[in-house]
Structure formats: C-alpha cells, structure tokens
Scaffold this motif. Sequence first.
Motif, PDB file in Angstrom:
ATOM      1  N   THR A  51       3.737   6.689  -9.041  1.00 29.34           N
ATOM      2  CA  THR A  51       4.012   6.247  -8.089  1.00 29.34           C
ATOM      3  C   THR A  51       5.309   4.875  -8.094  1.00 29.34           C
ATOM      4  O   THR A  51       5.377   4.189  -8.746  1.00 29.34           O
ATOM      5  CB  THR A  51       2.295   5.914  -7.282  1.00 29.34           C
ATOM      6  OG1 THR A  51       2.179   4.106  -8.121  1.00 29.34           O
ATOM      7  CG2 THR A  51       1.614   6.572  -6.439  1.00 29.34           C
ATOM      8  N   HIS A  55       6.314  -2.760  -3.848  1.00 31.11           N
ATOM      9  CA  HIS A  55       4.686  -2.139  -3.199  1.00 31.11           C
ATOM     10  C   HIS A  55       4.763  -3.100  -1.510  1.00 31.11           C
ATOM     11  O   HIS A  55       6.210  -3.741  -1.609  1.00 31.11           O
ATOM     12  CB  HIS A  55       4.000  -3.458  -3.643  1.00 31.11           C
ATOM     13  CG  HIS A  55       4.376  -5.109  -3.750  1.00 31.11           C
ATOM     14  ND1 HIS A  55       5.204  -4.936  -4.791  1.00 31.11           N
ATOM     15  CD2 HIS A  55       3.927  -6.003  -3.504  1.00 31.11           C
ATOM     16  CE1 HIS A  55       5.204  -6.938  -4.913  1.00 31.11           C
ATOM     17  NE2 HIS A  55       4.145  -7.192  -3.647  1.00 31.11           N
ATOM     18  N   ASP A  56       4.209  -2.986  -1.126  1.00 26.43           N
ATOM     19  CA  ASP A  56       3.985  -3.971   0.029  1.00 26.43           C
ATOM     20  C   ASP A  56       3.421  -5.216   0.302  1.00 26.43           C
ATOM     21  O   ASP A  56       1.506  -5.109  -0.162  1.00 26.43           O
ATOM     22  CB  ASP A  56       3.296  -2.526   1.482  1.00 26.43           C
ATOM     23  CG  ASP A  56       3.141  -3.911   2.743  1.00 26.43           C
ATOM     24  OD1 ASP A  56       3.220  -4.286   2.257  1.00 26.43           O
ATOM     25  OD2 ASP A  56       2.857  -2.386   3.607  1.00 26.43           O
ATOM     26  N   HIS A  59      -0.347  -5.217   0.707  1.00 22.55           N
ATOM     27  CA  HIS A  59      -1.273  -4.607  -0.172  1.00 22.55           C
ATOM     28  C   HIS A  59      -1.573  -6.124  -1.381  1.00 22.55           C
ATOM     29  O   HIS A  59      -2.704  -5.497  -2.675  1.00 22.55           O
ATOM     30  CB  HIS A  59      -1.302  -3.737  -0.341  1.00 22.55           C
ATOM     31  CG  HIS A  59      -0.359  -2.321   0.251  1.00 22.55           C
ATOM     32  ND1 HIS A  59      -0.018  -1.362   0.723  1.00 22.55           N
ATOM     33  CD2 HIS A  59      -1.343  -2.738   1.330  1.00 22.55           C
ATOM     34  CE1 HIS A  59      -0.244  -0.783   0.975  1.00 22.55           C
ATOM     35  NE2 HIS A  59      -0.612  -1.000   2.404  1.00 22.55           N
ATOM     36  N   ILE A  63      -5.403  -5.786  -4.105  1.00 22.33           N
ATOM     37  CA  ILE A  63      -5.392  -5.062  -4.874  1.00 22.33           C
ATOM     38  C   ILE A  63      -5.898  -5.445  -6.297  1.00 22.33           C
ATOM     39  O   ILE A  63      -6.228  -5.564  -6.724  1.00 22.33           O
ATOM     40  CB  ILE A  63      -3.629  -4.773  -5.515  1.00 22.33           C
ATOM     41  CG1 ILE A  63      -3.303  -3.779  -4.310  1.00 22.33           C
ATOM     42  CG2 ILE A  63      -3.632  -5.009  -7.377  1.00 22.33           C
ATOM     43  CD1 ILE A  63      -1.481  -3.809  -4.679  1.00 22.33           C
ATOM     44  N   ILE A  99      -3.746   2.597  -0.627  1.00 20.68           N
ATOM     45  CA  ILE A  99      -3.206   2.526  -1.618  1.00 20.68           C
ATOM     46  C   ILE A  99      -2.484   2.907  -2.587  1.00 20.68           C
ATOM     47  O   ILE A  99      -2.602   3.186  -2.869  1.00 20.68           O
ATOM     48  CB  ILE A  99      -2.966   0.433  -2.123  1.00 20.68           C
ATOM     49  CG1 ILE A  99      -3.901   0.097  -0.846  1.00 20.68           C
ATOM     50  CG2 ILE A  99      -2.783  -0.270  -2.536  1.00 20.68           C
ATOM     51  CD1 ILE A  99      -4.305  -1.395  -0.941  1.00 20.68           C
ATOM     52  N   SER A 101      -1.074   4.804  -5.924  1.00 19.70           N
ATOM     53  CA  SER A 101      -1.806   4.104  -7.391  1.00 19.70           C
ATOM     54  C   SER A 101      -1.327   5.345  -8.144  1.00 19.70           C
ATOM     55  O   SER A 101      -1.451   6.436  -8.257  1.00 19.70           O
ATOM     56  CB  SER A 101      -3.092   3.574  -7.525  1.00 19.70           C
ATOM     57  OG  SER A 101      -3.940   4.368  -8.003  1.00 19.70           O
ATOM     58  N   SER A 123      -0.114   0.254  -9.704  1.00 19.40           N
ATOM     59  CA  SER A 123      -0.970   0.257  -7.899  1.00 19.40           C
ATOM     60  C   SER A 123       0.505  -1.392  -7.768  1.00 19.40           C
ATOM     61  O   SER A 123       0.479  -2.245  -8.337  1.00 19.40           O
ATOM     62  CB  SER A 123      -1.345  -0.500  -7.261  1.00 19.40           C
ATOM     63  OG  SER A 123      -1.745  -0.487  -5.918  1.00 19.40           O
ATOM     64  N   GLY A 124       1.556  -0.239  -7.669  1.00 20.56           N
ATOM     65  CA  GLY A 124       2.944  -1.074  -7.229  1.00 20.56           C
ATOM     66  C   GLY A 124       3.339  -2.333  -8.536  1.00 20.56           C
ATOM     67  O   GLY A 124       2.750  -1.123  -9.506  1.00 20.56           O
ATOM     68  N   ASP A 146       0.480   8.900  -4.442  1.00 22.37           N
ATOM     69  CA  ASP A 146       0.926   8.004  -3.182  1.00 22.37           C
ATOM     70  C   ASP A 146       0.000   8.045  -1.907  1.00 22.37           C
ATOM     71  O   ASP A 146       0.993   8.543  -1.046  1.00 22.37           O
ATOM     72  CB  ASP A 146       2.283   8.425  -3.084  1.00 22.37           C
ATOM     73  CG  ASP A 146       3.249   7.373  -2.670  1.00 22.37           C
ATOM     74  OD1 ASP A 146       2.706   6.493  -1.782  1.00 22.37           O
ATOM     75  OD2 ASP A 146       4.780   7.503  -2.941  1.00 22.37           O
ATOM     76  N   THR A 148       0.263   5.991   0.212  1.00 23.64           N
ATOM     77  CA  THR A 148       1.508   5.931   1.929  1.00 23.64           C
ATOM     78  C   THR A 148       2.151   7.335   2.200  1.00 23.64           C
ATOM     79  O   THR A 148       2.768   6.577   3.393  1.00 23.64           O
ATOM     80  CB  THR A 148       2.488   4.076   1.736  1.00 23.64           C
ATOM     81  OG1 THR A 148       3.364   5.058   0.919  1.00 23.64           O
ATOM     82  CG2 THR A 148       1.742   3.658   0.773  1.00 23.64           C
TER      83      THR A 148
END
Length: 152
Positions: A51, A55-56, A59, A63, A99, A101, A123-124, A146, A148
């Motif tokens: 991924t 990142h958003d 989130h 996280i 989300i 990861s 994650s991100g 992913d 999203t």
Amino acid sequence: MKRIVKKFLALPAEKKRFMLEAFIYLGWARILKTIPFSRLAPSLGRRMFETPLAHDPSHVMAIRQIAQAIGVMSRHTIWESQCMVRAIAASKMLKRRRIGSTLYLGTARDEQGKMIAHAWLRSGPFYVTGAEEMKMFTMVAAFGSDETQGKE
C-alpha cells in the motif's frame, strides 16, 4: 489481576472499546495462525502488493489507537500473541475501518545460524506492529490490503 481490571474499568469508553476489540481480534488471529499458511495467505491481502506510504490524516488517530491497543492487549492474553498474531489482528482492525495496510513477512538467522521469522504491519508511513525488530529481517513477502480503493 484485580489491579488490571480496575485499571481497565477506569479507562475512557472509547479506549475500552479499542482494547476489547484488540483482545477479540488477537484471539481470532491466534486461531487463524493454526490454519496452513497456503490457506491463510489469501485473507491477508494481495500477495507482493504494498500500500502507498501516503495517508489520510483523518486516519492517524485510529492507527495510533490500534497500535497501542494491540501492544497492550497482546501482553495480557493467555495465548501466544507474538508478531504474526499482532500483525493479523491489527490488519483486521484497520480493515474494519477501511484503512489500508501492508503485512510484511521476513526471515533472518539467529546467533546459532537458525532460520527465524518475523511479521510486521505498516499503514501509510506508520508501523503499527513489529517495527522494533523489522530491521533485522529480510522481507520475503508482503500482503497489501488497500481498503481505500476497494482492493484486497
């Protein structure tokens, strides 16, 4: 034991929910770990897909809460909750919140030359589980989910 329960009951409601959810997913992940890896692997995400590091910002709090809940609750399970169990549990918690990861698997050799393995989750740009030891291991597989973009 009383002290742990008392401490738990004093937590804010949202934190209690994360801790209970982490406990449940750690148990579920421990059960999943008993399944032959060839059957478990498809549920971990797309093989050799990572991924994005982007990142958003909305989130970040979730996280961090998931990382903390998994870290704390993995020390209080009556079953083994090592790296693979923690990574699977955290990935399921992230997936539940849509989300994305990436779960990584790595190998290395210990001081006696024996093959050892490790799992970690990102994650991100954030490492959710297993970050402390990951640098000692060579990544051999990645499973990206992913959420999203509706991919898995």
